[in-house]
Design an enzyme around this catalytic site. Structure first.
Site, PDB file in Angstrom:
ATOM      1  N   ARG B  13       0.851  -0.942   0.112  1.00 35.14           N
ATOM      2  CA  ARG B  13       0.555   0.128   0.200  1.00 35.14           C
ATOM      3  C   ARG B  13       1.115   1.160  -0.407  1.00 35.14           C
ATOM      4  O   ARG B  13       0.879   1.842  -1.094  1.00 35.14           O
ATOM      5  CB  ARG B  13      -0.651   0.195   1.313  1.00 35.14           C
ATOM      6  CG  ARG B  13      -2.451   1.033   1.149  1.00 35.14           C
ATOM      7  CD  ARG B  13      -1.748   2.211   1.697  1.00 35.14           C
ATOM      8  NE  ARG B  13      -1.374   2.457   2.781  1.00 35.14           N
ATOM      9  CZ  ARG B  13      -0.574   3.683   3.341  1.00 35.14           C
ATOM     10  NH1 ARG B  13      -0.807   4.390   2.780  1.00 35.14           N
ATOM     11  NH2 ARG B  13      -0.566   3.285   4.939  1.00 35.14           N
ATOM     12  N   HIS B 211       8.820   6.589   8.678  1.00 36.07           N
ATOM     13  CA  HIS B 211       9.888   6.938   7.418  1.00 36.07           C
ATOM     14  C   HIS B 211      11.064   6.840   8.079  1.00 36.07           C
ATOM     15  O   HIS B 211      12.002   7.844   8.609  1.00 36.07           O
ATOM     16  CB  HIS B 211       8.734   7.489   6.800  1.00 36.07           C
ATOM     17  CG  HIS B 211       7.558   7.136   5.807  1.00 36.07           C
ATOM     18  ND1 HIS B 211       6.998   7.089   4.534  1.00 36.07           N
ATOM     19  CD2 HIS B 211       6.693   6.701   6.451  1.00 36.07           C
ATOM     20  CE1 HIS B 211       6.052   6.687   4.254  1.00 36.07           C
ATOM     21  NE2 HIS B 211       5.705   6.522   5.556  1.00 36.07           N
ATOM     22  N   CYS B 242       4.588   9.316   0.754  1.00 41.39           N
ATOM     23  CA  CYS B 242       3.782   9.424   0.831  1.00 41.39           C
ATOM     24  C   CYS B 242       2.981  11.067  -0.346  1.00 41.39           C
ATOM     25  O   CYS B 242       3.766  11.143  -0.930  1.00 41.39           O
ATOM     26  CB  CYS B 242       3.534  11.052   1.935  1.00 41.39           C
ATOM     27  SG  CYS B 242       1.535  11.676   2.060  1.00 41.39           S
TER      28      CYS B 242
END
Lengths: 314, 314
Positions: B13, B211, B242
């Site tokens: 995802r 992250h 993102c």
């Protein structure tokens, strides 16, 4: 009050030693001067080894002589033996980093002698330094390579790390460096090893030298900070490795380390933007060297205020 | 007894959503099956967003339907809104990860609504789920993006993180995810934020989603572990980022995280060698995707014994 952290650039030695292309002396000096100007207070500028063994350090004398002219910079160099120590003393370097391995196999491969002989060598080096006239005695550092793992032997016993740390201190070390030469360490192991060494060795600066070979470098710094360690080796762009440790890649990335510490509110004394700028000069001098590092790609966070400015604003 | 750590793969995802090339469904399923076989107990397999918005998830239904057939695997999917939640319930997915941002600007850019509206949306989603017959109610997770920094606003206040964590729990979240969406966090900040959230939110699983944009990912994991966090998101080969956070690069690297935790003696339940193998299939399917990670380059340490075997041998 912000905790003061001492960072030591080792890229010119640990970073360049495995790189076969000679970095011109003028480029080394530009790097050293720029990093000193960025606030780096200590730089390991070279290694006193025979140029036949590592041609990269053929200019050890020039680099030392020019570096010690830079105001406020503590100039260090690696020494494998007495001969190197004597060269360092003659050149007037400020600090000598003697290195031996905690693992017997690595010590045999790296300096071709058993560990006990290395301790004896160190004792003689200390004696030689103490014979020098006051004001001409470099700081002498005992370095323990492969203290958190060895690419020949695997795990290294904590008992051995403590044993050789104590041996080097008893032999007269002014400071210690405990090194994860091949990047095997994890944060729990770091806590275990540094706590064990700190329990036996007090009132003496102990530095951590981590490699980021398996990505755990900055996590290990975090663990070492928890133990009270405030001296860290790193190299710009993560240059480095060990020529005798198969598979080993670079040191922890100086600018990423510096960003993490600064972001944590610790006082590194280093200007992050100036630090990142120096990468360009290294890349221009050695276009085929592998450059690592995340901060240089991502940039500082939006509206990032350095720790010094945050403190001033608070 | 070894501490059990739950790792959750989010690469399918968070990793794939910014990659413009569609990964064929058959390759996604090979990845999911291989990682489940390596011991990964939870995988976020897709996102229920309109294919027009993110074409990568055009096969969300097929991927979900096939994934829930894999024995022992907890199958999760991201949802931005009620429509996504309804699709998830219809498809029989096990867990729904609702996401909102702690930073108002990021929430507006990402889901085009103020934070308070997101909380209201979440409340309605929870109500809808509770109306489902028993046995058909997915676990509902409240996710807080940009909880450790925002690429639009910079620093994010700890008070806001706590406020929205409490709001999502009061609205009915079964679990929380606290995310450093853009890789701004440092270990001290992680400790501060997670301690503050844990002080207000008890008896509820809280996961950390870091992250590695500025290299601090695994250091932040170490800090979160110190707070008692035992659930971590990561992605194989550090795929990810993102789409609405400029400059953001990948998630923390699953195999490096897994190596660090295993090396620390923590029980991830994952087979490191099998995990690293899966990288090849991903690279073959998407040759132009950026693969990160140190372990895959360096290999495991000499004579490395996984935590499970070390414990058995002890």
């Amino acid at each position: 009050m912000k905790q003061k952290i001492t960072l030591r650039e080792v890229g010119l030695r640990d970073g360049l030693q495995i790189h076969s292309t000679f970095m011109p002396t003028v480029d080394k000096m530009a790097w050293i001067k720029a990093e000193a100007a960025a606030g780096m207070s200590e730089i390991e500028v070279t290694s006193y080894v025979p140029p036949k063994l590592i041609p990269q350090f053929a200019d050890a004398a020039e680099v030392t002589e020019q570096s010690i002219q830079i105001p406020g910079l503590l100039v260090a160099a690696l020494i494998p033996n007495m001969r190197g120590a004597q060269r360092g003393v003659e050149l007037g370097v400020h600090k000598l980093n003697f290195v031996m391995s905690v693992s017997e196999t690595h010590n045999m491969k790296n300096v071709r002698r058993p560990r006990e002989d290395s301790v004896a060598d160190f004792r003689e080096i200390v004696a030689m330094i103490r014979q020098q006239p006051e004001g001409q005695r470099p700081i002498i550092v005992g370095g323990l390579s492969t203290a958190l793992g060895c690419s020949y032997e695997g795990r290294v016993s904590v008992k051995d790390v403590v044993k050789y740390a104590v041996a080097l201190v008893e032999a007269g070390a002014d400071e210690l460096v405990v090194a994860d030469t091949v990047g095997y360490a994890d944060p729990n192991q770091v806590r275990e090893v540094f706590k064990a060494v700190l329990a036996e060795v007090k009132h003496l600066p102990i530095a951590a030298h981590f490699h980021d070979t398996r990505g755990t470098g900055l996590a290990n710094v975090t663990a070492a900070l928890d133990c009270g360690i405030v001296h860290f080796d790193a190299s710009l762009a993560g240059l480095g490795g060990c020529p005798f440790a198969p598979g080993a890649s670079g040191n922890i990335v100086m600018e990423d380390l510096c960003f993490m510490l600064d972001s944590m509110g610790l006082d590194t004394g280093v200007d992050l933007n100036k630090l990142v700028e120096i990468r360009k000069a290294i890349a221009a001098s050695l276009p085929d060297i592998a450059m690592h590092g995340a901060l240089a790609k991502a940039g500082l966070p939006r509206n990032y205020l350095p720790a010094s400015e945050r403190l001033a604003a608070a």
